[in-house]
Design a protein around this motif. Structure first.
Motif, mmCIF file in Angstrom:
data_model
loop_
_atom_site.group_PDB
_atom_site.id
_atom_site.type_symbol
_atom_site.label_atom_id
_atom_site.label_comp_id
_atom_site.label_asym_id
_atom_site.label_seq_id
_atom_site.Cartn_x
_atom_site.Cartn_y
_atom_site.Cartn_z
ATOM 1 N N HIS A 14 4.834 3.975 2.486
ATOM 2 C CA HIS A 14 4.618 2.656 1.887
ATOM 3 C C HIS A 14 4.492 1.631 2.992
ATOM 4 C CE1 HIS A 14 6.528 3.426 -2.339
ATOM 5 N NE2 HIS A 14 5.459 4.137 -2.127
ATOM 6 N N VAL A 44 4.663 10.674 1.607
ATOM 7 C CA VAL A 44 4.300 9.398 0.996
ATOM 8 C C VAL A 44 4.824 8.279 1.882
ATOM 9 C CG1 VAL A 44 4.532 7.906 -1.031
ATOM 10 C CG2 VAL A 44 4.371 10.404 -1.324
ATOM 11 N N SER A 89 -9.725 11.278 9.023
ATOM 12 C CA SER A 89 -10.755 10.767 8.122
ATOM 13 C C SER A 89 -12.058 10.651 8.905
ATOM 14 C CB SER A 89 -10.353 9.390 7.586
ATOM 15 O OG SER A 89 -10.415 8.433 8.629
ATOM 16 N N ARG A 122 -3.495 9.274 10.772
ATOM 17 C CA ARG A 122 -4.197 8.066 10.335
ATOM 18 C C ARG A 122 -3.983 6.994 11.398
ATOM 19 N NH1 ARG A 122 -5.185 8.163 4.380
ATOM 20 N NH2 ARG A 122 -4.092 9.974 3.546
ATOM 21 N N ASN A 166 0.838 -1.197 0.000
ATOM 22 C CA ASN A 166 0.000 0.000 0.000
ATOM 23 C C ASN A 166 0.870 1.242 0.000
ATOM 24 O OD1 ASN A 166 -2.202 -1.717 0.370
ATOM 25 N ND2 ASN A 166 -2.122 -1.513 2.586
ATOM 26 N N THR A 167 0.334 2.316 -0.528
ATOM 27 C CA THR A 167 0.984 3.621 -0.439
ATOM 28 C C THR A 167 -0.094 4.651 -0.169
ATOM 29 O OG1 THR A 167 2.529 5.143 -1.516
ATOM 30 C CG2 THR A 167 0.879 4.113 -2.924
ATOM 31 N N SER A 168 0.246 5.654 0.595
ATOM 32 C CA SER A 168 -0.687 6.758 0.805
ATOM 33 C C SER A 168 0.093 8.064 0.823
ATOM 34 C CB SER A 168 -1.490 6.581 2.101
ATOM 35 O OG SER A 168 -0.666 6.762 3.232
ATOM 36 N N THR A 169 -0.573 9.110 0.390
ATOM 37 C CA THR A 169 -0.006 10.447 0.416
ATOM 38 C C THR A 169 -0.858 11.272 1.365
ATOM 39 O OG1 THR A 169 0.709 10.202 -1.871
ATOM 40 C CG2 THR A 169 0.637 12.443 -0.999
ATOM 41 N N SER A 170 -0.197 12.017 2.259
ATOM 42 C CA SER A 170 -0.925 12.780 3.273
ATOM 43 C C SER A 170 -0.407 14.206 3.351
ATOM 44 C CB SER A 170 -0.769 12.134 4.649
ATOM 45 O OG SER A 170 -1.315 10.837 4.655
#
Length: 193
Positions: free
Chosen positions: A126, A124, A160, A54, A44-48
């Motif tokens: 991972h 970012v 979120s 989170r 998974n990858t997310s950009t915040s």
């Protein structure tokens, strides 16, 4: 780390005028330290944005979802929270700065809670995950729960809707959804075989 099943990994970063290089994960080194190789079932990858928080997230054990977490851009503070009922460190949390300078990683074994706070825009992250995401087996606790008392380092984090509306640790525990420490150890022991 002082929470059993949580590891801070600091790679050797080699640099020269062209830039730098680091081995972020080596299966043999990892397996020798942890006791079993990391089965990678999902990445998974997310950009915040800055000040996004989170977490706190975890999955039912077995199989749980172990995570090997790295920062690919920006900087974040990664948090490991012991949610395993019966653990000597139940309710304790630890944090590690992950950035692109030291290139540290955090390994979060099955049954431990996980969360992070982004320190910069466009951070970012991972995750190498040991099991695929399964929404029926995934849980969340409100990251600002006073019983956990996590110092996220920000007074008004961006959350979120799922995290903002998450139940408290006490409610999740009363519902019997927290992982059992002995069951987590037994499951991890089965991975060695």
């Amino acid at each position: 780390m002082s929470i059993e099943g949580a590891y801070e990994i600091t790679p050797v970063v080699l640099g020269d005028p062209r830039g730098n290089f680091a081995e972020l994960y080596k299966e043999d080194v990892f397996a020798a330290e942890i006791g079993h190789p990391l089965r990678i079932a999902q990445i998974n990858t997310s950009t915040s944005a800055r000040d996004v928080v989170r977490g706190v997230h975890w999955a039912d054990v077995p199989p749980g979802q172990a995570k090997y977490v790295t920062c690919q851009q920006g900087a974040l503070v990664d948090f490991v929270i012991d949610l395993r009922v019966g653990s000597p460190t139940f309710g304790r949390w630890e944090s590690v700065l992950l950035d692109t300078v030291e290139k540290k990683a955090v390994y979060v074994s099955e049954g431990l809670g996980h969360g992070f706070r982004s320190l910069t825009d466009d951070t970012v992250i991972h995750y190498l995950c040991s099991a695929p995401y399964n929404p029926q087996r995934e849980y969340v606790i409100h990251p600002l729960d006073p019983q956990l008392n996590i110092d996220w380092g920000v007074t008004d984090p961006v959350l979120s809707a799922r995290d903002r509306n998450a139940p408290s640790l006490a409610n999740v525990r009363a519902d019997g959804r927290l992982p059992d420490y002995k069951a987590c150890l037994e499951y991890r022991s089965s991975l060695r075989n």
